[in-house]
Motif scaffolding. Structure first.
Motif, PDB file in Angstrom:
ATOM      1  N   SER A  96      31.019  34.270  50.892  1.00 14.81           N
ATOM      2  CA  SER A  96      31.270  33.558  52.139  1.00 14.81           C
ATOM      3  C   SER A  96      32.733  33.124  52.168  1.00 14.81           C
ATOM      4  O   SER A  96      33.208  32.449  51.256  1.00 14.81           O
ATOM      5  N   LYS A  97      33.444  33.554  53.189  1.00 10.55           N
ATOM      6  CA  LYS A  97      34.856  33.215  53.374  1.00 10.55           C
ATOM      7  C   LYS A  97      35.688  33.548  52.141  1.00 10.55           C
ATOM      8  O   LYS A  97      36.615  32.823  51.768  1.00 10.55           O
ATOM      9  N   GLN A  98      35.373  34.681  51.512  1.00 14.64           N
ATOM     10  CA  GLN A  98      36.095  35.097  50.305  1.00 14.64           C
ATOM     11  C   GLN A  98      37.584  35.282  50.587  1.00 14.64           C
ATOM     12  O   GLN A  98      38.439  34.848  49.816  1.00 14.64           O
ATOM     13  N   HIS A  99      37.891  35.935  51.712  1.00 16.69           N
ATOM     14  CA  HIS A  99      39.288  36.223  52.040  1.00 16.69           C
ATOM     15  C   HIS A  99      40.077  34.928  52.221  1.00 16.69           C
ATOM     16  O   HIS A  99      41.158  34.761  51.644  1.00 16.69           O
ATOM     17  N   GLN A 100      39.538  34.010  52.999  1.00 17.50           N
ATOM     18  CA  GLN A 100      40.228  32.747  53.239  1.00 17.50           C
ATOM     19  C   GLN A 100      40.427  31.948  51.956  1.00 17.50           C
ATOM     20  O   GLN A 100      41.496  31.364  51.730  1.00 17.50           O
ATOM     21  N   GLU A 101      39.409  31.916  51.106  1.00 18.24           N
ATOM     22  CA  GLU A 101      39.516  31.169  49.856  1.00 18.24           C
ATOM     23  C   GLU A 101      40.605  31.747  48.958  1.00 18.24           C
ATOM     24  O   GLU A 101      41.368  31.012  48.319  1.00 18.24           O
ATOM     25  N   CYS A 102      40.678  33.073  48.913  1.00 19.38           N
ATOM     26  CA  CYS A 102      41.704  33.739  48.104  1.00 19.38           C
ATOM     27  C   CYS A 102      43.097  33.431  48.648  1.00 19.38           C
ATOM     28  O   CYS A 102      44.012  33.077  47.885  1.00 19.38           O
ATOM     29  N   VAL A 103      43.272  33.572  49.960  1.00 22.68           N
ATOM     30  CA  VAL A 103      44.576  33.318  50.573  1.00 22.68           C
ATOM     31  C   VAL A 103      45.028  31.893  50.297  1.00 22.68           C
ATOM     32  O   VAL A 103      46.182  31.649  49.909  1.00 22.68           O
ATOM     33  N   ARG A 104      44.124  30.948  50.490  1.00 19.57           N
ATOM     34  CA  ARG A 104      44.468  29.543  50.289  1.00 19.57           C
ATOM     35  C   ARG A 104      44.837  29.277  48.815  1.00 19.57           C
ATOM     36  O   ARG A 104      45.844  28.623  48.521  1.00 19.57           O
ATOM     37  N   ARG A 114      41.804  41.408  49.269  1.00 18.79           N
ATOM     38  CA  ARG A 114      40.594  42.195  49.528  1.00 18.79           C
ATOM     39  C   ARG A 114      39.593  41.957  48.401  1.00 18.79           C
ATOM     40  O   ARG A 114      39.946  41.574  47.281  1.00 18.79           O
ATOM     41  N   TRP A 115      38.316  42.199  48.709  1.00 19.22           N
ATOM     42  CA  TRP A 115      37.232  41.845  47.801  1.00 19.22           C
ATOM     43  C   TRP A 115      37.381  42.519  46.437  1.00 19.22           C
ATOM     44  O   TRP A 115      37.180  41.891  45.399  1.00 19.22           O
ATOM     45  N   SER A 116      37.751  43.799  46.421  1.00 18.11           N
ATOM     46  CA  SER A 116      37.864  44.535  45.157  1.00 18.11           C
ATOM     47  C   SER A 116      38.967  43.962  44.270  1.00 18.11           C
ATOM     48  O   SER A 116      38.838  43.923  43.046  1.00 18.11           O
ATOM     49  N   ARG A 117      40.059  43.492  44.883  1.00 16.31           N
ATOM     50  CA  ARG A 117      41.147  42.904  44.105  1.00 16.31           C
ATOM     51  C   ARG A 117      40.708  41.574  43.496  1.00 16.31           C
ATOM     52  O   ARG A 117      41.004  41.269  42.345  1.00 16.31           O
ATOM     53  N   GLU A 118      39.981  40.791  44.269  1.00 15.74           N
ATOM     54  CA  GLU A 118      39.480  39.513  43.766  1.00 15.74           C
ATOM     55  C   GLU A 118      38.468  39.718  42.639  1.00 15.74           C
ATOM     56  O   GLU A 118      38.419  38.948  41.691  1.00 15.74           O
ATOM     57  N   LEU A 119      37.670  40.768  42.765  1.00 17.50           N
ATOM     58  CA  LEU A 119      36.678  41.048  41.728  1.00 17.50           C
ATOM     59  C   LEU A 119      37.377  41.318  40.399  1.00 17.50           C
ATOM     60  O   LEU A 119      36.928  40.868  39.345  1.00 17.50           O
ATOM     61  N   ARG A 120      38.483  42.041  40.422  1.00 18.73           N
ATOM     62  CA  ARG A 120      39.248  42.310  39.201  1.00 18.73           C
ATOM     63  C   ARG A 120      39.772  41.020  38.580  1.00 18.73           C
ATOM     64  O   ARG A 120      39.904  40.907  37.368  1.00 18.73           O
TER      65      ARG A 120
END
Length: 220
Positions: A171-179, A158-164
């Motif tokens: 754009s496609k933040q979720h997919q980029e993180c998962v990959r 989720r966006w807040s977890r990635e921000l930490r």
């Protein structure tokens, strides 16, 4: 003989209370006590907090309860004993052991109860895949598929977890993180020879595994 010359001996309960306060003061301030004592006190505090959060989440978290229900339907009846709070010597927050059929929660590495919730769901997705799909964890494609699903479905991306973590994308933040996280996990598999093999395994199964949200109806 004057009683002042023979001061009263502290009772065992007084001594025990004093020792508890001494250890607590030492742990907080770093003054007094051995390094081993301070480490043991910290581990005990982390373990107590981990057990408390774990039991609360297993009772009240909709996502954790949902995963436990579907694991039971697939022959894996998860109890509190199967989620083990323990100190870890890595930066990971948890892990799934296929051999033991158990999840390790890395006490002291979990930032808050929300972080633990995501970690439990992530590892229970691995457990679900192991029970339902008979994952061969030495097969990089199998491992990649489960990592894609676990990172996507758990809330880890989720966006807040990635921000930490210091990753910001609109754009496609979720997919980029998962990959990204799936590649890192596969690369750490002893059966993975290099970065290229990890990326190739994730790419080969990406579309089918990212779109597979079982047992959820959609991404959590």
């Amino acid at each position: 003989m004057d009683s002042a010359s023979n001061p009263p001996t502290p009772s065992s309960s007084d001594a025990s209370t004093f020792e508890r306060w001494r250890r607590k003061f030492s742990m907080i301030t770093g003054v007094g006590g051995t390094a081993e004592e301070r480490e043991a006190d910290m581990d005990a505090r982390h373990h107590t907090k981990c057990e408390k959060w774990k039991n609360e989440l297993m009772t009240y978290s909709p996502a954790v309860v949902f995963m436990m229900k579907h694991l039971k339907l697939n022959g894996a009846d998860v109890s509190s004993d199967d989620l083990v709070c323990a100190p870890c010597d890595t930066n990971r927050s948890g892990g799934f052991s296929p051999e033991a059929g158990a999840v390790v929660l890395c006490q002291g590495k979990l930032m808050d109860k929300s972080h633990m919730e995501d970690t439990i769901v992530h590892e229970l997705v691995h457990m679900y895949d192991h029970a339902k799909f008979k994952v061969d964890w030495n097969n990089l494609r199998h491992h990649a598929c489960s990592e894609i699903r676990a990172n996507s479905l758990s809330g880890d991306c989720r966006w807040s977890r990635e921000l930490r973590r210091g990753f910001v994308a609109f754009s496609k933040q979720h997919q980029e993180c998962v990959r990204r996280r799936a590649v890192i996990s596969v690369r750490n598999n002893p059966a993975c020879p290099d970065d290229a093999a990890a990326e190739r395994a994730v790419n080969e199964v990406w579309e089918s595994c990212f779109n597979d949200t079982r047992p959820f109806d959609e991404i959590y």
